[in-house]
Design a protein around this motif. Structure first.
Motif, short mmCIF file in Angstrom:
data_model
loop_
_atom_site.label_atom_id
_atom_site.label_comp_id
_atom_site.label_asym_id
_atom_site.label_seq_id
_atom_site.Cartn_x
_atom_site.Cartn_y
_atom_site.Cartn_z
N LEU A 50 -7.39 -5.38 5.92
CA LEU A 50 -8.50 -6.20 6.36
C LEU A 50 -8.11 -7.05 7.57
N PRO A 51 -9.04 -7.22 8.51
CA PRO A 51 -8.73 -7.92 9.77
C PRO A 51 -8.84 -9.43 9.68
N VAL A 52 -8.26 -10.02 8.62
CA VAL A 52 -8.28 -11.48 8.45
C VAL A 52 -6.94 -11.94 7.91
N SER A 53 -6.67 -13.22 8.06
CA SER A 53 -5.37 -13.76 7.66
C SER A 53 -5.34 -14.09 6.17
N ARG A 54 -4.16 -14.32 5.66
CA ARG A 54 -3.95 -14.62 4.25
C ARG A 54 -4.69 -15.90 3.84
N ALA A 55 -5.29 -15.88 2.66
CA ALA A 55 -5.91 -17.05 2.05
C ALA A 55 -6.91 -17.73 2.98
N SER A 56 -7.75 -16.93 3.64
CA SER A 56 -8.72 -17.48 4.59
C SER A 56 -10.17 -17.25 4.19
N ILE A 57 -10.39 -16.57 3.06
CA ILE A 57 -11.74 -16.15 2.67
C ILE A 57 -12.13 -16.80 1.34
N ASP A 58 -13.37 -17.29 1.27
CA ASP A 58 -13.86 -17.92 0.05
C ASP A 58 -14.36 -16.92 -0.98
N ALA A 59 -14.89 -15.78 -0.52
CA ALA A 59 -15.41 -14.79 -1.46
C ALA A 59 -15.40 -13.41 -0.82
N VAL A 60 -15.23 -12.41 -1.67
CA VAL A 60 -15.33 -11.00 -1.26
C VAL A 60 -16.42 -10.36 -2.10
N LEU A 104 -7.11 -3.94 -4.21
CA LEU A 104 -7.09 -5.21 -4.95
C LEU A 104 -6.01 -6.14 -4.43
N ASP A 105 -4.86 -5.60 -4.06
CA ASP A 105 -3.79 -6.43 -3.48
C ASP A 105 -4.27 -7.07 -2.17
N GLU A 106 -5.01 -6.30 -1.37
CA GLU A 106 -5.49 -6.83 -0.10
C GLU A 106 -6.57 -7.89 -0.32
N ILE A 107 -7.42 -7.68 -1.30
CA ILE A 107 -8.43 -8.69 -1.63
C ILE A 107 -7.74 -9.97 -2.10
N GLU A 108 -6.73 -9.83 -2.95
CA GLU A 108 -5.97 -10.99 -3.41
C GLU A 108 -5.31 -11.72 -2.24
N ARG A 109 -4.84 -10.96 -1.26
CA ARG A 109 -4.17 -11.56 -0.10
C ARG A 109 -5.12 -12.43 0.71
N VAL A 110 -6.32 -11.95 0.96
CA VAL A 110 -7.21 -12.66 1.89
C VAL A 110 -7.98 -13.80 1.23
N LEU A 111 -8.11 -13.78 -0.11
CA LEU A 111 -8.86 -14.83 -0.79
C LEU A 111 -8.05 -16.12 -0.87
N LYS A 112 -8.75 -17.23 -0.73
CA LYS A 112 -8.15 -18.53 -0.99
C LYS A 112 -7.91 -18.68 -2.50
N PRO A 113 -6.98 -19.54 -2.91
CA PRO A 113 -6.88 -19.85 -4.34
C PRO A 113 -8.24 -20.34 -4.86
N GLY A 114 -8.69 -19.77 -5.95
CA GLY A 114 -10.02 -20.09 -6.46
C GLY A 114 -11.13 -19.27 -5.84
N GLY A 115 -10.80 -18.45 -4.82
CA GLY A 115 -11.80 -17.60 -4.19
C GLY A 115 -12.32 -16.55 -5.15
N ARG A 116 -13.50 -16.02 -4.86
CA ARG A 116 -14.19 -15.16 -5.82
C ARG A 116 -14.41 -13.74 -5.31
N LEU A 117 -14.38 -12.82 -6.26
CA LEU A 117 -14.68 -11.42 -6.00
C LEU A 117 -15.91 -11.04 -6.80
N TYR A 118 -16.88 -10.40 -6.14
CA TYR A 118 -18.09 -9.88 -6.78
C TYR A 118 -18.16 -8.38 -6.50
#
Length: 258
Positions: free
Chosen positions: A129-139, A155-169
């Motif tokens: 994904l073209p974004v930095s680590r822990a920079s996204i609030d939700a996927v 899933l590893d990549e989604i975990e990488r880009v989400l902030k702590p507490g960030g959400r996956l739908y």
């Protein structure tokens, strides 16, 4: 990519599904072909239920996202989720990511027509994904994880880009656990997919892929287990069609990974 359905002919679907590199090529080719018919197909194939399922995902996300949240919509297709969140949620900025240039072009046209300023679209894969680590609030991702080159890598990549507490739908087709229903479900999807492929593209492989891809995928229960192994907290599990489709929502652990 060519838009000619013949580009799938000669490609061994099972061989491509079993190999992450080959799978990405197959999926990209397929979506370049089906892009103009994609929305009509999903509405027809789901007997009109797709609209309600996506609305349910959007309603769930809207109630949980903070003001000004940054959202990634993976395998965004024609942009339903990315546009819906950016248009209807206060201050949310969404970016749709898809491997298909044709899909991105359709989503961009919709964005311009609907004048949704807080949505953007870009080419990309779910495993890079073209974004930095822990920079996204939700996927958000609808019918997409099943098409990733590898579920674990996605899933590893989604975990990488989400902030702590960030959400996956996640909304997707799944492989039902009960043997009888799995056989019936996959048999129906194979027959219906082949029929639509012949009718709309002159090639059953175009939509026959759906049943094949589910056979190589997981149950919604196994997806939840994979998320929990990555320290996600699964908060919502809403099976549809006796587990053949499900909406899963999870949040990334607040504690540092590793």
């Amino acid at each position: 990519m060519s838009s000619d359905p013949a580009t799938l002919r000669g490609l061994d679907a099972e061989k491509h599904l079993a190999d992450p590199v080959l799978k990405q090529h197959y999926v990209t080719t397929m979506f370049e072909i089906i892009a103009p018919c994609y929305d009509r197909f999903t509405r027809t194939f789901s007997l009109g239920k797709d609209v309600g399922w996506k609305r349910e995902l959007l309603d769930l996300a809207r109630g949980q996202l903070p003001r000004g949240a940054r959202v990634l919509d993976l395998a965004c297709g024609s942009g339903d989720l990315a546009l819906g969140l950016a248009a209807d949620t206060d201050g949310v900025r969404s970016t749709g990511v898809d491997v298909s240039r044709n899909m991105i072009a359709i989503a961009e046209r919709r964005r311009r027509d609907e004048q949704t300023l807080d949505a953007t679209f870009t080419l990309g894969t779910m495993v890079q994904l073209p974004v930095s680590r822990a920079s996204i609030d939700a996927v958000t991702v609808s019918y997409g994880l099943r098409n990733a080159p590898g579920l674990g890598a996605a899933l590893d990549e989604i975990e990488r880009v989400l902030k702590p507490g960030g959400r996956l739908y996640c909304l997707d087709f799944f492989k039902p656990k009960p043997t009888f229903w799995r056989t019936v479900w996959l048999g129906y999807l194979a027959a219906a997919g082949n029929a639509y492929g012949w009718l709309w593209h002159g090639d059953p492989a175009v939509y026959g892929y759906i049943a094949r891809s589910i056979r190589h995928f997981v149950s919604w229960q196994e997806l939840c287990e994979a998320l929990e192994a990555r320290h996600f907290v699964v908060e919502e599990m809403r099976p549809k069609m006796l587990g053949g489709i499900s909406l899963v929502a999870a949040s990334k652990s607040q504690r540092p990974s590793g």
